[in-house]
Design an enzyme around this catalytic site. Structure first.
Site, mmCIF file in Angstrom:
data_model
loop_
_atom_site.group_PDB
_atom_site.id
_atom_site.type_symbol
_atom_site.label_atom_id
_atom_site.label_comp_id
_atom_site.label_asym_id
_atom_site.label_seq_id
_atom_site.Cartn_x
_atom_site.Cartn_y
_atom_site.Cartn_z
ATOM 1 N N HIS A 115 55.715 34.876 50.159
ATOM 2 C CA HIS A 115 54.575 34.814 50.960
ATOM 3 C C HIS A 115 54.673 35.400 52.267
ATOM 4 C CE1 HIS A 115 52.264 32.381 47.908
ATOM 5 N NE2 HIS A 115 53.525 31.685 47.797
ATOM 6 N N GLY A 126 48.530 31.432 43.381
ATOM 7 C CA GLY A 126 47.962 30.610 42.457
ATOM 8 C C GLY A 126 48.961 29.539 41.799
ATOM 9 N N ASP A 166 35.021 25.101 68.190
ATOM 10 C CA ASP A 166 34.077 25.709 67.177
ATOM 11 C C ASP A 166 32.457 25.345 67.413
ATOM 12 O OD1 ASP A 166 36.512 26.092 66.076
ATOM 13 O OD2 ASP A 166 36.495 24.367 64.632
ATOM 14 N N LYS A 224 40.479 30.069 63.427
ATOM 15 C CA LYS A 224 40.496 29.399 64.835
ATOM 16 C C LYS A 224 40.670 30.620 65.890
ATOM 17 C CE LYS A 224 40.124 25.362 66.471
ATOM 18 N NZ LYS A 224 39.160 24.452 66.198
ATOM 19 N N CYS A 245 52.853 36.634 44.940
ATOM 20 C CA CYS A 245 53.496 35.394 44.075
ATOM 21 C C CYS A 245 52.775 35.346 42.781
ATOM 22 C CB CYS A 245 52.926 34.097 44.693
ATOM 23 S SG CYS A 245 53.700 32.612 44.146
ATOM 24 N N TYR A 246 51.633 34.453 42.420
ATOM 25 C CA TYR A 246 51.013 34.451 41.209
ATOM 26 C C TYR A 246 50.509 36.088 41.019
ATOM 27 C CZ TYR A 246 47.816 33.515 37.197
ATOM 28 O OH TYR A 246 46.987 33.501 36.373
ATOM 29 N N GLU A 285 52.198 36.380 54.207
ATOM 30 C CA GLU A 285 51.177 35.874 55.011
ATOM 31 C C GLU A 285 51.479 34.649 55.741
ATOM 32 O OE1 GLU A 285 51.482 35.652 51.730
ATOM 33 O OE2 GLU A 285 50.379 33.956 50.864
#
Ligand code: XMP
Length: 507
Positions: free
Chosen positions: A168, A54, A226, A365, A81-82, A170
């Site tokens: 991170h 964040g 989509d 996606k 992180c945060y 991710e």
């Protein structure tokens, strides 16, 4: 009951990447506000909790906090992180602004005896993006990773199953990030991995049937992945009740409108093509601001649907192929707005439809593509490169005119033709009408013509991406064809910016 990993949101841009990273390892994940109480969490019975990053500083009174009791539930926690700073701060550690912060890929030394880093090498490159950092660990914690400027790049309290990473895992910019998440899920949380996309289809079909009953639904079909998958899912759920409207706003690529019409009119759908090119161009007359362009296109889209729906009697439901990343990038409560995606930010408040259905809004996606295949869609549709809702209007910088669109369409078609000859294609590739002009020479004449930019990107998720290092041979062929075959273009340039700091689209 299905295993659940809770992702608690503190306003980090990568929260969906975390959730997606978890799901791609066959563990169901949901994103919830960081303020969820320990009692509420206990009722949801998750096997693990991940605290997101964040933009705030934990030591400021107004920064978002979590319920301190969550660290006593006995549920494994991974703070990112945060999230790591918050956990350490709440448990009695210290967090301070670092001397210079770390932004980008940074080399780190890992303690591989930690279960979080099991199977990794000691040296690993990580994505860092922080100024604050943990300077004193809470009691019971030890450091398990460090970089040159960050003594606690990761920490653990194994007996309480609490883990923190300043980096991170991710994002694809952290090497072995998937393995780190896998270690957290399977070794630390003890996951079995029972999440399947088929469950998503079943639950959506059930939900759509319940919501819609015997009413009719109108779907905005753009021919992109989509909305095509959305059409397929809806026709499975409510066959015979679905009308698909394809609004040709005139910002499609070369021949695209006709191809879409051909592909869908032969399917078991009520397909209507609305030729609205002139009215969209009129709406954009004199408009140069990118957000305003997107907003106007979004509004016009909805107006056209309202009119079409009006002609068909009472159709109370509007369906859209909005996916998860569209929602995050339009700004959550805590995140900053980056770009208004036409199918989210542009929706006017006085929408005449009673309800909007967005059955793909929980998916990323790549999950949508897999879902499309499971629903039996052909691969040319499910594997299409993404195309923004506002189409070429956001690839013509500044005011959009028919003349500029014509030049861009041809340039884009040339680029696509050349790229499609390659064995390996970038995930997304297109031309941009930059609106800039430059001096050139054609024959014996001095020219002062437009500049076309080429963009090609490789990415796993479109949240971050690298530009594709196309070979000079390919680039020269495209440049020479564009300048030779299109009058009004004197120069071609190649965009070599990654995201961040740039976005994929230019507007
Ligand atoms: P950006 O430019 O935000 O693009 O880095 C990320 C991905 O999203 C696509 N994109 C859009 N898709 N409506 C869409 O449905 C939009 O308004 C829109 N704008 C960008 C972009 O092509 C890329 O794949």
């Amino acid at each position: 009951m299905k295993e659940l990993v809770l992702v608690l949101d503190f306003g980090g841009q990568y929260k969906e990447l975390i959730a997606r990273g978890v799901r791609s390892q066959s563990v169901y994940s949901e994103i919830h506000p960081g303020s969820l109480s320990a009692r509420e969490i206990k009722e949801m019975n998750p096997i693990g909790i991940i605290l997101t990053g964040g933009p705030n500083s934990v030591y400021l009174p107004e920064s978002p906090k979590c319920d301190p009791e969550i660290f006593k539930l006995g549920i494994p926690v991974l703070g990112i992180c945060y999230g790591m700073q918050l956990m350490c701060y709440i448990l009695g550690g210290e967090v301070q602004p670092g001397k210079k912060g770390e932004f980008g890929r940074v080399k780190a030394t890992l303690k591989t005896s930690s279960p979080l880093f099991s199977g990794l090498q000691e040296q690993n490159t990580l994505l860092m993006s922080h100024r604050d950092q943990v300077t004193v660990l809470p009691d019971g914690f030890i450091g398990i990773a460090k970089t040159k400027d960050c003594p606690y790049a990761a920490c653990e309290n194994p007996s309480n199953k609490l883990y923190g990473v300043q980096f991170h895992p991710e994002t694809e910019h952290t090497d072995n990030g998937e393995k780190i998440l896998e270690n957290f899920l399977y070794t630390i949380c003890g996951a079995k991995g029972d999440y399947r996309l088929d469950d998503y289809i079943d639950s959506q079909v059930r939900e759509i049937r319940e919501r819609v009953g015997s009413e009719r639904v109108l779907l905005a079909l753009s021919g992109g992945v989509d909305s095509s998958v959305c059409a397929s899912l809806l026709s499975k759920a409510i066959p015979g009740q679905l009308t698909c409207i394809f609004v040709d706003h005139g910002f499609m690529r070369e021949n695209e409108g006709d191809e879409i019409e051909k592909a869908f009119s032969s399917q078991q759908l009520n397909f209507i093509r609305v030729n609205a090119q002139a009215r969209f161009l009129e709406k954009l007359k004199g408009i140069t601001d990118p957000e305003e362009k997107r907003k106007r296109i979004g509004e016009e889209f909805v107006r056209v649907f309202e009119e079409e729906a009006g002609k068909m009697g009472n159709i109370p439901f509007l369906a859209q192929g909005t996916i998860y990343p569209d929602i995050i990038e339009s700004g959550g409560k805590l995140g900053d707005v980056i770009k208004s995606h036409h199918n989210v930010g542009g929706l006017p408040e006085n929408l005449a439809f009673a309800e909007v259905i967005e059955p793909l809004s929980g998916l990323f996606k790549d999950e949508v593509r897999v879902l499309g295949k499971k629903l039996g869609l052909p691969s040319w549709l499910t594997e299409r490169q993404p195309f923004p809702g506002p189409g070429l209007a956001v690839r013509v910088m500044g005011e959009v005119t028919e003349e500029k669109l014509a030049v861009l369409r041809r340039a884009d078609a040339i680029m696509c033709e050349e790229i499609e000859k390659l064995k390996e294609r970038p995930q997304q590739y297109f031309a941009v009408y930059t609106g800039a002009h430059s001096v050139g020479v054609k024959g014996d004449h001095r020219t002062y013509d437009g500049i076309i930019a080429l963009r090609a990107v490789n990415t796993r998720d479109f949240m971050t991406c690298d530009y594709t290092p196309l070979s000079h041979k390919v680039l020269s062929r495209i440049a020479s064809r564009i300048t030779n075959e299109i009058s009004g273009v004197s120069r071609v340039v190649y965009d070599i910016t990654s995201k961040p700091p740039a976005t994929v689209e230019w507007e």
